[in-house]
Design a protein around this motif. Structure first.
Motif, PDB file in Angstrom:
ATOM      1  N   UNK A 168     113.838  31.906  70.677  1.00 30.03           N
ATOM      2  CA  UNK A 168     112.479  31.581  70.227  1.00 30.03           C
ATOM      3  C   UNK A 168     112.272  30.069  70.157  1.00 30.03           C
ATOM      4  N   UNK A 169     111.055  29.670  70.565  1.00 31.17           N
ATOM      5  CA  UNK A 169     110.684  28.256  70.510  1.00 31.17           C
ATOM      6  C   UNK A 169     109.284  28.161  69.906  1.00 31.17           C
ATOM      7  N   UNK A 181     115.196  40.032  59.616  1.00 33.21           N
ATOM      8  CA  UNK A 181     115.692  39.636  58.286  1.00 33.21           C
ATOM      9  C   UNK A 181     115.149  38.259  57.901  1.00 33.21           C
ATOM     10  N   UNK A 182     115.114  37.350  58.885  1.00 39.56           N
ATOM     11  CA  UNK A 182     114.594  36.001  58.596  1.00 39.56           C
ATOM     12  C   UNK A 182     113.109  36.058  58.244  1.00 39.56           C
ATOM     13  N   UNK A 194     111.242  35.024  54.640  1.00 32.63           N
ATOM     14  CA  UNK A 194     110.121  34.065  54.533  1.00 32.63           C
ATOM     15  C   UNK A 194     108.924  34.715  53.842  1.00 32.63           C
ATOM     16  N   UNK A 195     108.632  35.944  54.222  1.00 32.19           N
ATOM     17  CA  UNK A 195     107.459  36.636  53.690  1.00 32.19           C
ATOM     18  C   UNK A 195     107.691  37.110  52.250  1.00 32.19           C
ATOM     19  N   UNK A 196     108.974  37.360  51.917  1.00 30.91           N
ATOM     20  CA  UNK A 196     109.286  37.861  50.579  1.00 30.91           C
ATOM     21  C   UNK A 196     109.231  39.374  50.500  1.00 30.91           C
ATOM     22  N   UNK A 197     109.485  40.040  51.639  1.00 27.65           N
ATOM     23  CA  UNK A 197     109.554  41.511  51.657  1.00 27.65           C
ATOM     24  C   UNK A 197     111.016  41.939  51.532  1.00 27.65           C
ATOM     25  N   UNK A 198     111.304  42.784  50.534  1.00 28.14           N
ATOM     26  CA  UNK A 198     112.714  43.099  50.247  1.00 28.14           C
ATOM     27  C   UNK A 198     113.104  44.535  50.603  1.00 28.14           C
ATOM     28  N   UNK A 215     113.773  28.844  61.107  1.00 28.57           N
ATOM     29  CA  UNK A 215     113.321  29.189  59.750  1.00 28.57           C
ATOM     30  C   UNK A 215     112.049  28.412  59.366  1.00 28.57           C
ATOM     31  N   UNK A 216     112.037  27.111  59.663  1.00 29.90           N
ATOM     32  CA  UNK A 216     110.845  26.293  59.370  1.00 29.90           C
ATOM     33  C   UNK A 216     109.653  26.772  60.191  1.00 29.90           C
TER      34      UNK A 216
END
Ligand code: GFB
Length: 315
Positions: free
Chosen positions: A218-219, A256-257, A261-265, A300-301
């Motif tokens: 991914x870019x 998972x990443x 980021x979204x905060x879904x567990x 991640x950013x």
């Protein structure tokens, strides 16, 4: 062999064809820091599927530089479901623009393809010369054939007419202005939306397509635009240039990443009735690195920035 072109954009009229798409919009943002004039064409100005309209627009507007970011694009399911649209529309758009550019005396043209032009089982990381060395991935062979034809058009106009037309092959892209429609989108926007909506509803799980084992590179689209402008300024040659990050992850790792980021567990469930597509398509970044370009936005950013854009614009 690649060559250092040293092409100066100062004072040039640059047409970004497809400026409303994710890549075209990023190119317009990036070119604003160059001393060039950016020109764009709305659908009412020229339907790029129509040869006469494309030629009329180019003859009237006479850009010095053309970037072919206009294309019919979509994720794995859209590619697999609408093969005629992906083959026909992409062939027409690229052929119309490239031929009309020659008539209009365009000095430099950059054609954009995709990493799916390479054989399904190409040795990794994929070198530019792997093109046409083996069978394509069936889910996107229609799009791939059109993009291979685009590379060949640029090469043939260089060979026959001496036009400085070049091609670049971006990897899987993501970022602002992406398509978040769950049926037609690529994996990154789909996962962001699925995780976001699941969190909002309080769901216990999200479903991803396929086995989660395919690897993708991914870019961020702003890095892609920067790499494309670098290629435009520093490359003139017959062979195309890969535009990638040089790193890949599995779809499960990506999920998972995104969830983090979204905060879904919740749990990640796999729908294996959906296709995986090609198992891996990590491109070699050597040629572009040798030209002095490196990406700046880590995965991640980039995911966090894209999620922020989604919340502000689509949420
Ligand atoms: O991004 P994507 O649609 O395209 O899918 P491709 C990448 C991987 O993510 C595949 C999986 O293995 C999908 O099965 N995936 C998991 C999902 N969940 C989802 C989901 O919810 N939506 C989507 N879309 N995928 C495209 C080509 O291939 O890549 C194009 O079809 C183009 O021609 C583009 O080259 C860059 O990477 O498989």
């Amino acid at each position: 062999m690649p060559s250092e072109a040293g092409f100066d954009l100062t004072g040039k009229r640059v047409w970004v064809a497809g400026h409303r798409g994710m890549v075209g919009a990023a190119l317009v943002r990036r070119l604003q820091s160059e001393a060039c004039e950016i020109v764009t064409a709305g659908r009412d100005d020229a339907d790029l599927l129509r040869q006469d309209q494309t030629e009329r627009w180019l003859m009237k507007n006479r850009p010095d530089v053309v970037i072919v970011a206009a294309a019919k694009v979509g994720g794995i399911l859209a590619n697999d479901s609408f093969p005629a649209d992906f083959l026909y529309q992409n062939l027409m758009i690229e052929a119309n623009i490239i031929e009309a550019s020659r008539h209009a005396g365009v000095g430099k043209l950059l054609f954009l393809g995709s990493s799916c032009i390479y054989p399904k089982f190409a040795p990794q990381p994929i070198q530019e010369n792997s093109i046409l060395t083996g069978p394509l991935e069936p889910t996107n062979e229609w799009y791939a054939i059109a993009k291979i034809a685009g590379i060949k058009l640029a090469q043939s106009y260089r060979k026959q007419y001496g036009c400085d037309y070049i091609s670049a092959m971006p990897t899987n892209l993501y970022g602002p202005e992406d398509n978040f429609d769950l049926q037609s989108s690529h994996v990154m926007p789909a996962l962001l939306r699925k995780a976001h909506e699941a969190k909002q509803r309080g769901d216990k799980q999200i479903t991803i397509w396929g086995t989660g084992t395919p690897r993708r590179e991914f870019l961020h689209v702003d890095d892609c635009a920067d790499g494309l402008v670098h290629v435009l300024k520093h490359y003139s040659g017959f062979e195309h240039v890969n535009i990638g990050s040089g790193e890949d992850v599995t779809i499960l790792e990506l999920t998972e990443a995104v969830c983090e980021v979204v905060g879904f567990k919740g749990e990640i469930v796999k729908d294996t009735s959906k296709p995986d597509g090609t198992p891996r398509k990590l491109m070699s970044a050597d040629r572009l690195r040798a030209m002095g370009w490196v990406p700046r936005i880590g995965l991640k950013d980039g995911i966090a920035q894209t999620y922020q854009w989604f919340l502000e614009n689509r949420g």
